[in-house]
Structure formats: C-alpha cells, structure tokens
Write an enzyme that holds these catalytic residues in place. Structure first.
Site, PDB file in Angstrom:
ATOM      1  N   ASN A   1     -10.113  -2.587  -7.062  1.00  0.00           N
ATOM      2  CA  ASN A   1      -9.161  -1.692  -7.732  1.00  0.00           C
ATOM      3  C   ASN A   1      -9.530  -1.378  -9.180  1.00  0.00           C
ATOM      4  OD1 ASN A   1      -6.205  -2.978  -5.997  1.00  0.00           O
ATOM      5  ND2 ASN A   1      -7.535  -1.242  -5.498  1.00  0.00           N
TER       6      ASN A   1
ATOM      7  N   ARG B   1     -10.420   2.268 -10.193  1.00  0.00           N
ATOM      8  CA  ARG B   1      -9.430   3.326 -10.380  1.00  0.00           C
ATOM      9  C   ARG B   1      -9.442   3.820 -11.829  1.00  0.00           C
ATOM     10  NH1 ARG B   1      -4.148   1.560  -6.744  1.00  0.00           N
ATOM     11  NH2 ARG B   1      -5.254   1.413  -4.763  1.00  0.00           N
TER      12      ARG B   1
ATOM     13  N   GLU C   1      -1.451 -12.100  13.723  1.00  0.00           N
ATOM     14  CA  GLU C   1      -1.082 -10.825  14.324  1.00  0.00           C
ATOM     15  C   GLU C   1      -1.122  -9.767  13.215  1.00  0.00           C
ATOM     16  OE1 GLU C   1      -0.442 -10.345  17.586  1.00  0.00           O
ATOM     17  OE2 GLU C   1      -0.894 -12.471  17.915  1.00  0.00           O
TER      18      GLU C   1
ATOM     19  N   ARG D   1       0.422   7.419  -3.234  1.00  0.00           N
ATOM     20  CA  ARG D   1       0.838   8.541  -2.365  1.00  0.00           C
ATOM     21  C   ARG D   1       2.335   8.824  -2.507  1.00  0.00           C
ATOM     22  NH1 ARG D   1      -1.492   6.290   3.017  1.00  0.00           N
ATOM     23  NH2 ARG D   1      -1.854   4.468   1.682  1.00  0.00           N
ATOM     24  N   TRP D   2       3.112   7.753  -2.681  1.00  0.00           N
ATOM     25  CA  TRP D   2       4.552   7.909  -2.897  1.00  0.00           C
ATOM     26  C   TRP D   2       4.809   8.758  -4.144  1.00  0.00           C
ATOM     27  CZ3 TRP D   2       8.002   6.637  -6.780  1.00  0.00           C
ATOM     28  CH2 TRP D   2       9.357   6.599  -6.449  1.00  0.00           C
TER      29      TRP D   2
ATOM     30  N   SER E   1      -8.858  -4.426   4.348  1.00  0.00           N
ATOM     31  CA  SER E   1      -9.257  -4.178   2.958  1.00  0.00           C
ATOM     32  C   SER E   1      -9.587  -5.470   2.203  1.00  0.00           C
ATOM     33  CB  SER E   1      -8.154  -3.398   2.219  1.00  0.00           C
ATOM     34  OG  SER E   1      -7.993  -2.118   2.778  1.00  0.00           O
TER      35      SER E   1
ATOM     36  N   ASP F   1       0.829  -1.202   0.000  1.00  0.00           N
ATOM     37  CA  ASP F   1       0.000   0.000   0.000  1.00  0.00           C
ATOM     38  C   ASP F   1       0.864   1.252   0.000  1.00  0.00           C
ATOM     39  OD1 ASP F   1      -2.346   1.469   0.064  1.00  0.00           O
ATOM     40  OD2 ASP F   1      -2.540   1.388   2.234  1.00  0.00           O
TER      41      ASP F   1
END
Length: 235
Positions: A64, A67, A202, A20-21, A191, A16
């Site tokens: 997705n 998009r 975990e 944004r990167w 998600s 993920d």
C-alpha cells in the site's frame, strides 16, 4: 445472532473498498478511509460482543505504500488518531497486537504501538490483531530468518523444525488460525494476507464495500460459515 449458531474462534477481515466507496460519492479517497475506520471500530466491538477469541483486520499492506502520498499520509493520520484513542475501549478488555514490519513507521507511531501492546498484554478478552505494513510472504521470510539464526546459534536443531515450531515464529503465535477469511467489496483474492494461517480457512466474499459494512453483514458471513462442512482433508 441465533443461539444455535457456532461462533468462530478467529475471523480474518480484509477491509476493502474504501477508495471505491468514496469515488462513487465523488469524495476524496481519504474520506472512504475515514468512514472505513469508523466501521472498523464498530465491527471490533461487535466481534467482542459475539465472544470471538481473536479477529485480525488487514489495515495496511506492504504494497500500500505505492499509493499516492496524500492518501498514505491520510491513512497514517487516521492510524495515529486510533492509537491515541485506543484506550477509550479499555472496558472491552481487548488485547491489541500489531502484526507487520514496524520498522517503516515514525518513532511517534512506534512508541504509541509499543505502549498499547504493553498496556493490553495481560488483558483476558478478545485478541484484536491489526495488520499494518503487513505482508504474509514478508512474515514468513522474517520467520525463516529467525529460525535460521536460532539454528546457527545452537538454540535449535534443524530436526526440531516442523509446522508447529514455524507457526510459533509468526506474528500470530499462540493464536488459533482463522476459521474464515472475510473479504467484502466483491474482490476474490487473499492479497498476501495470512497465507500460512489460512491453510484450512473458509473464504467468505461479499458484494458490499467496507464503509457500508454492518453488523448484519457480519451475521450473514457467520451464517454462511456455519453452512460449510470443514473436513480438514478427511471425509
């Protein structure tokens, strides 16, 4: 990695933060996906070096497709490039499995996926699961339909249905459930990823975008996992 550290059998990784990167660097979103694909290949190699039995990467979800078309097209192009070069990693002895609904893909991609799964089926090393057009709810509905059909056809009695038989109808049949689910990028949700399989997993969340993720980050995630006391409902 220190010798006294327990290496998990199976890690699920939600890749993920690619978009944004790219946005932070004023780049097109597909440049983030390209960089993320490079990180995926390096982390795959590292998981193999660490001796994991399996690793599952969440590459593309059933949601997705919503998009922008140019972004989806770019992701599919990267996926095709990976499929073409996947055999370059033959020395790593990975068994490659594609999890998800393959019906949405082109005939060319379907042929490449089938070829890779067939040619790697007898490999004895790490299982590399790539979740592509994957959604866990969709996976469970698919399993229910197959079970119902087997009951209808007399291949199975309804009283034979239990957790183990249900698991055997999932895409991850015969694999250990993930010891932990890793999600970088700062988001803290599943998600629709491995909902059944992660019942006792975990969860490790990290504030690093996937294209910036490194082997050192994976070491840190495994160290965090080692701090957890897994009781599985006991004391």
């Amino acid at each position: 990695m220190e010798s006294n550290i327990t290496i998990p059998k199976h890690i699920g990784i939600i890749m993920d933060g690619n978009g944004r990167w790219a946005k932070k660097r004023l780049l097109p979103r597909n440049m983030g996906h390209k960089k993320g694909a490079e990180v995926f290949q390096d982390i795959t190699r590292y998981c193999n070096e660490l001796g994991l039995e399996a690793v599952t990467f969440y590459a593309f979800s059933t949601e997705n497709w919503k998009r922008p078309k140019d972004e989806v097209d770019g992701i599919m192009k990267l996926f095709k490039e990976y499929l073409i070069t996947a055999f370059d990693y033959e020395k790593e002895n990975n068994k490659i499995i594609f999890l998800g609904d393959k019906s949405a893909f082109s005939g060319e991609l379907l042929d490449l996926m089938e070829e890779i799964e067939t040619k790697t089926a007898d490999r004895t090393g790490m299982i590399l699961n790539i979740a592509i057009n994957y959604g866990s709810r969709n996976e469970m509905v698919h399993a229910c339909k197959k079970i119902a059909q087997d009951v209808k056809n007399g291949k199975m009695d309804v009283n034979d249905i239990n957790e183990d038989t249900f698991s055997s109808f999932l895409y991850t049949k015969n694999q250990p459930d993930p010891d932990f689910i890793l999600r970088p990028s700062g988001e803290k949700r599943l998600s629709n990823f491995l909902l059944w399989q992660s019942a006792y997993s975990e969860f490790v969340y990290m504030d690093v975008l996937w294209p910036d993720f490194t082997r050192k980050n994976l070491d840190e995630a495994i160290l965090e996992f080692n701090k957890r006391n897994r009781r599985f409902g006991g004391v």
